[in-house]
Scaffold this motif. Sequence first.
Motif, PDB file in Angstrom:
ATOM      1  N   MET A   3       0.308  -0.939   0.073  1.00 54.44           N
ATOM      2  CA  MET A   3       0.282   0.153   0.239  1.00 54.44           C
ATOM      3  C   MET A   3       0.843   1.401  -0.203  1.00 54.44           C
ATOM      4  N   HIS A   4       2.254   1.445  -0.488  1.00 59.49           N
ATOM      5  CA  HIS A   4       3.048   2.166  -0.797  1.00 59.49           C
ATOM      6  C   HIS A   4       3.061   3.650  -1.993  1.00 59.49           C
ATOM      7  N   THR A   5       2.676   4.403  -1.034  1.00 56.37           N
ATOM      8  CA  THR A   5       1.620   5.673  -2.066  1.00 56.37           C
ATOM      9  C   THR A   5       2.963   6.025  -2.126  1.00 56.37           C
ATOM     10  N   PRO A   6       2.998   6.973  -3.752  1.00 58.87           N
ATOM     11  CA  PRO A   6       3.595   8.194  -3.633  1.00 58.87           C
ATOM     12  C   PRO A   6       3.668   9.580  -2.378  1.00 58.87           C
ATOM     13  N   GLY A  13     -15.345   4.954   7.296  1.00 58.50           N
ATOM     14  CA  GLY A  13     -14.975   3.341   7.109  1.00 58.50           C
ATOM     15  C   GLY A  13     -14.055   2.739   7.544  1.00 58.50           C
ATOM     16  N   ILE A  14     -12.952   2.994   7.736  1.00 55.98           N
ATOM     17  CA  ILE A  14     -12.025   2.610   7.297  1.00 55.98           C
ATOM     18  C   ILE A  14     -11.768   1.723   8.577  1.00 55.98           C
ATOM     19  N   GLY A  15     -11.918   0.295   8.791  1.00 54.43           N
ATOM     20  CA  GLY A  15     -11.317   0.029  10.238  1.00 54.43           C
ATOM     21  C   GLY A  15     -10.555  -1.652   9.915  1.00 54.43           C
ATOM     22  N   SER A  16      -9.913  -1.652   9.062  1.00 54.21           N
ATOM     23  CA  SER A  16      -9.338  -3.105   8.295  1.00 54.21           C
ATOM     24  C   SER A  16      -8.637  -2.967   6.797  1.00 54.21           C
ATOM     25  N   GLY A  17      -8.157  -4.049   6.313  1.00 48.33           N
ATOM     26  CA  GLY A  17      -6.410  -3.335   5.370  1.00 48.33           C
ATOM     27  C   GLY A  17      -7.701  -3.929   4.054  1.00 48.33           C
ATOM     28  N   GLU A  18      -8.543  -4.139   4.341  1.00 51.36           N
ATOM     29  CA  GLU A  18      -9.759  -4.985   2.955  1.00 51.36           C
ATOM     30  C   GLU A  18     -10.160  -3.473   2.838  1.00 51.36           C
ATOM     31  N   GLN A  19     -10.703  -2.686   4.003  1.00 47.49           N
ATOM     32  CA  GLN A  19     -11.345  -0.669   3.459  1.00 47.49           C
ATOM     33  C   GLN A  19      -9.870  -0.467   3.379  1.00 47.49           C
ATOM     34  N   ILE A  20      -9.027  -0.328   3.692  1.00 48.22           N
ATOM     35  CA  ILE A  20      -7.968   0.260   2.731  1.00 48.22           C
ATOM     36  C   ILE A  20      -7.644  -0.260   1.556  1.00 48.22           C
ATOM     37  N   VAL A  36      -1.953  -4.228   7.592  1.00 47.78           N
ATOM     38  CA  VAL A  36      -1.174  -4.281   6.400  1.00 47.78           C
ATOM     39  C   VAL A  36      -1.329  -6.014   5.739  1.00 47.78           C
ATOM     40  N   GLN A  37      -1.460  -7.026   6.705  1.00 47.77           N
ATOM     41  CA  GLN A  37      -2.051  -8.238   6.179  1.00 47.77           C
ATOM     42  C   GLN A  37      -3.444  -8.315   5.465  1.00 47.77           C
ATOM     43  N   GLU A  38      -4.471  -7.805   5.972  1.00 47.64           N
ATOM     44  CA  GLU A  38      -5.448  -8.003   5.911  1.00 47.64           C
ATOM     45  C   GLU A  38      -5.534  -7.320   4.719  1.00 47.64           C
ATOM     46  N   TYR A  39      -5.046  -6.339   4.125  1.00 46.65           N
ATOM     47  CA  TYR A  39      -4.297  -4.944   2.218  1.00 46.65           C
ATOM     48  C   TYR A  39      -4.013  -6.266   1.573  1.00 46.65           C
TER      49      TYR A  39
END
Lengths: 377, 377
Positions: free
Chosen positions: B1-4, B227-234, B358-361
């Motif tokens: 999930m590392h973005t600019p 609504g952010i509370g998991s890596g899936e939501q990220i 991170v793992q869920e993402y």
Amino acid sequence: MHTPLCDQLGIEFPIFAFTHCRDVVVAVAKAGGFGVLGAVGFTPEELEIELNWIDEHIGDRPYGVDIVIPGKYEGMDANLSADELTKMLQSMVPQETLEFARGILSDHGVPVPKDGDDNALQLLGWTEATATPQVEVALQHPKVTLIANALGTPPADMIAHIHDSGRKVAALCGSPYQARKHADAGVDIIIAQGGEGGGHCGEVGSIVLWPQVVKEVAPVPVLAAGGIGSGEQIAAALALGTQGVWSGSQWLMVEEAENTAVQQDAYINAGSRDTVRSRSFTGKPCRMLRNDWTEAWEQEENPKPLGMPLQYMVSGMAVAATHKYPDESVDVAFNPVGQVVGQFTKVEKTSAVIERWVQEYLDATGTLERLNEAANA
Amino acid sequence: MHTPLCDQLGIEFPIFAFTHCRDVVVAVAKAGGFGVLGAVGFTPEELEIELNWIDEHIGDRPYGVDIVIPGKYEGMDANLSADELTKMLQSMVPQETLEFARGILSDHGVPVPKDGDDNALQLLGWTEATATPQVEVALQHPKVTLIANALGTPPADMIAHIHDSGRKVAALCGSPYQARKHADAGVDIIIAQGGEGGGHCGEVGSIVLWPQVVKEVAPVPVLAAGGIGSGEQIAAALALGTQGVWSGSQWLMVEEAENTAVQQDAYINAGSRDTVRSRSFTGKPCRMLRNDWTEAWEQEENPKPLGMPLQYMVSGMAVAATHKYPDESVDVAFNPVGQVVGQFTKVEKTSAVIERWVQEYLDATGTLERLNEAANA
């Protein structure tokens, strides 16, 4: 975006398109999706005509029929025939409410049906008594492989009957609690509709609701509804564990739809903050464009909306005017649509929408893949 | 999930954690995210103490400070000093409203501050006059690399001042219209908060809002909130074109937070339908757990909530009781939280939350990759 559910249903993309227009059902199917015809406004005889037309034009592709048997409604325990129930419900509509509704229309220059008019106080398919014959019609059509219930868990004997005929059952929900009830009743596909959605919806947003429902009913497949209008949104839905999407608003904005140009202009001009959850058309909270009709039913001094299905028996005259007198009824029309309306800029061909969604989906998932590759490099 | 955006800010994960607790800021930073301290409740002197503590414990990692200068508030055009403005605003609080608020608390057995009590009718940081000194304090701390405004576009001279000091400016929004105003004013990072979000939020759901804001302000980077509370939501947020997430609710549920056990139990026991957008604490719609306090301000016969910042000057006594008398105030406490509260089942270590996300993402994006591979096979 090809998920296991696609193989179960024999479709290419897990894009379920809810529509009241038979042409859209066919166009979606031909583009690789799964069209679902909303039956609530049709008599069984009319529905038979629509399904015959679809059968003739859809080739060997499957499709679905959507009915409405609410979990709770006025008269549900009366155990009456459709005709008896209609008469009883008609007698329950207060004259004051009816006159108020007529007044909103006539104040806007919209012709109003009189007492005794055939178009006044129709019940349509909003009850078990009136929806059951629709299911019977649908099950006579072999290409109908899915029956969906838009509100509430379908009755147990209806689920058994649909299963016995070799079809699948779907049902919408707005909470994990409702999803659990569906799953326990044997519903095959759960449609989780977030508060963004057009039509009947709850208050919990899609990004929160979808994964909760997926977790609640696993391994039963879940479709994501509420806020689907692009391939990026499909990617988000699949990232959250759903097996596909159920969309409605987008199919109001295709060339094959019967929506009037006035209505489509209203959708194009609306932003996401121009919708409201209102009880003024169906008696239950239903998302639509805010206008003079929806506002009138909010005023303290005015009659309150009736329960379901009574309110639609009253508002049916406004719904009819939406199609019959589109120009006159522009400020009182029934324009159900989700917050995704803010994305709409034009009317497209159905096939172009599906192609666009697939490409947007690939772009979005491609971006995620490149982020992962860069992080690992 | 590392973005600019991660490279611009020197962080590993684009996880922005809003919190009122300095310990959480440090723990998030050490786990690779970006902690942002909410300053609204601190005097400049108190804020200085908090930031010194963070500086001592955070190593060489950057962090942010969040202030509140609403786009509109009572007294904003008065051009008064902080002390003068406080006195003027105190004189504007109707005695009836104050007595009503005290009555709610005393009816629940919560001790109530008297007139003249130091804890009554404090203004805190809710205005330009009182937030500007907070910014001045923050800019004395080199590791503070971001100043965020929680409501509205920051004043032009403040943006210029922050930029001159080499820091970035962020601001929250709930519509593309507000996002455009932020971008035109030179805000560097736009935080799009959907209606699911805890604290101040609009009505448009995240799944619809995020891509609209991304499109509106591109190439300005957008963070997804609500609504952010998991890596899936990220993963969903990044699929929709955002460069990271801004989360608040989750950090109420970590061991390092100062929230009381009573409050954390309330969050664990709540479902997503137990929150409400209420004006009863801050004067603007703010999402929180529904309880006797929020319900009391909805009753027809009771005083209506005042505007911002007047209402918080009144509700401050309930906020103080939330911490001082957690058991007595359980039914009238201020429990701001988003609909994501329905996902919370336990209190975790901050580092464990980030590792989990991170793992869920990776799991979610891995699922999408496998779907694409299978489709291409």
